[in-house]
Design a protein around this motif. Structure first.
Motif, mmCIF file in Angstrom:
data_model
loop_
_atom_site.group_PDB
_atom_site.id
_atom_site.type_symbol
_atom_site.label_atom_id
_atom_site.label_comp_id
_atom_site.label_asym_id
_atom_site.label_seq_id
_atom_site.Cartn_x
_atom_site.Cartn_y
_atom_site.Cartn_z
ATOM 1 N N PRO A 58 -1.096 1.819 -2.778
ATOM 2 C CA PRO A 58 -0.005 1.826 -3.767
ATOM 3 C C PRO A 58 -0.495 1.930 -5.214
ATOM 4 C CG PRO A 58 0.435 0.193 -2.077
ATOM 5 C CD PRO A 58 -0.947 0.731 -1.817
ATOM 6 N N ALA A 59 -1.583 1.245 -5.542
ATOM 7 C CA ALA A 59 -2.101 1.315 -6.914
ATOM 8 C C ALA A 59 -2.586 2.723 -7.235
ATOM 9 C CB ALA A 59 -3.225 0.305 -7.110
ATOM 10 N N THR A 60 -3.249 3.355 -6.278
ATOM 11 C CA THR A 60 -3.721 4.736 -6.474
ATOM 12 C C THR A 60 -2.547 5.685 -6.598
ATOM 13 O OG1 THR A 60 -5.706 4.243 -5.204
ATOM 14 C CG2 THR A 60 -5.155 6.561 -5.501
ATOM 15 N N ARG A 61 -1.526 5.487 -5.755
ATOM 16 C CA ARG A 61 -0.338 6.340 -5.805
ATOM 17 C C ARG A 61 0.346 6.221 -7.168
ATOM 18 N NH1 ARG A 61 2.958 4.337 -1.722
ATOM 19 N NH2 ARG A 61 1.477 5.212 -0.262
ATOM 20 N N ARG A 62 0.492 4.991 -7.669
ATOM 21 C CA ARG A 62 1.124 4.795 -8.980
ATOM 22 C C ARG A 62 0.313 5.475 -10.078
ATOM 23 N NH1 ARG A 62 2.160 -0.314 -6.825
ATOM 24 N NH2 ARG A 62 0.335 -1.202 -7.845
#
Length: 197
Positions: free
Chosen positions: A16-20
Motif C-alpha cells: 500500500p505504501a508503494t502504491r500510494r
C-alpha cells in the motif's frame, strides 16, 4: 514483492505504501504535463487569422495526437504498473487534444466579428472547447460562420472518439497489462531429464 518467474510465483501487487507513492508520483507528473501544456497555449504566439496553414497545423496536430495515443497504449501494456501509467497517459492526451482545438478556435475568432457570437480571447476559446468536449454547450459562445461550425462538428466527432475509443482502449490496455503482470510465468518446455550415474 516477488520476482516474476522465480520459483513459479506470481508477482504480487505493490505494498500500500508503494502504491500510494506511485499514484502520488503519477498525479504530480500529470499535473506538470497539464500545467506545461496550458502555459504553452498562453505563451506561444498565435498571430494572424486562421488560414490554410493553421488548418494544416490542426490536422498535423491531430495526427500527432493519434500517434501519441498509440505510443501511450503500448507503454501502458508494457508498464509494470499499467493503471498508474494510464493516469499519466490520459493527463497528457486529453489536454493536448483540447488545446489543439482551442488554438484553432482562437485563430478563427480573429478572422472577423462574424465567426462566433462574441469575440474570443484564449481563455474564451479554451472555455468553448471544453464546453463542446463536455457536451454541455452553455450557449453564451456559439459558432456563427460555416467554417467554424465545420471545425466544431469535427471536434464533436473527435470528442466521441476520444471519449469512447481512447478511454476504452486505455482501460483495456490497463486490464491486459495487469493480466500479463499476474499471469503465471511461462515455463519452457521440459527437456528430457538426463540422469547422472
Amino acid at each position: 514483492m516477488t520476482t516474476p518467474g522465480v520459483g513459479g510465483e506470481r508477482p504480487q501487487s505493490p505494498a500500500p505504501a508503494t502504491r500510494r507513492r506511485l499514484v502520488r508520483h503519477a498525479v504530480r507528473r500529470a499535473a506538470l504535463n497539464i500545467t506545461v501544456l496550458v502555459a504553452l497555449y498562453y505563451v506561444l504566439p498565435l498571430r494572424g487569422a486562421l488560414d490554410p496553414a493553421a488548418i494544416l497545423l490542426l490536422v498535423v496536430g491531430l495526427l500527432a495526437f493519434a500517434v501519441l495515443a498509440g505510443w501511450q497504449l503500448r507503454s501502458i501494456l508494457r508498464s509494470r504498473y499499467p493503471a498508474v501509467r494510464a493516469i499519466e497517459a490520459l493527463a497528457l492526451s486529453i489536454p493536448l487534444f483540447l488545446i489543439l482545438f482551442a488554438s484553432t478556435y482562437f485563430l478563427m475568432s480573429r478572422t472577423g466579428a462574424g465567426t462566433f457570437t462574441e469575440p474570443m480571447n484564449r481563455t474564451d476559446a479554451l472555455y468553448f472547447t471544453v464546453t463542446v468536449f463536455a457536451t454541455v454547450g452553455f450557449g453564451d459562445i456559439a459558432p456563427k460562420s460555416e467554417s467554424v461550425r465545420i471545425v466544431t462538428m469535427v471536434q464533436m466527432l473527435a470528442d466521441l472518439l476520444v471519449l469512447g475509443l481512447l478511454i476504452r482502449a486505455v482501460l483495456s490496455a490497463v486490464e491486459r497489462g495487469q493480466r500479463r503482470k499476474t499471469a503465471p510465468p511461462e515455463t519452457p518446455e521440459a527437456a528430457p531429464e538426463t540422469r547422472r550415474p
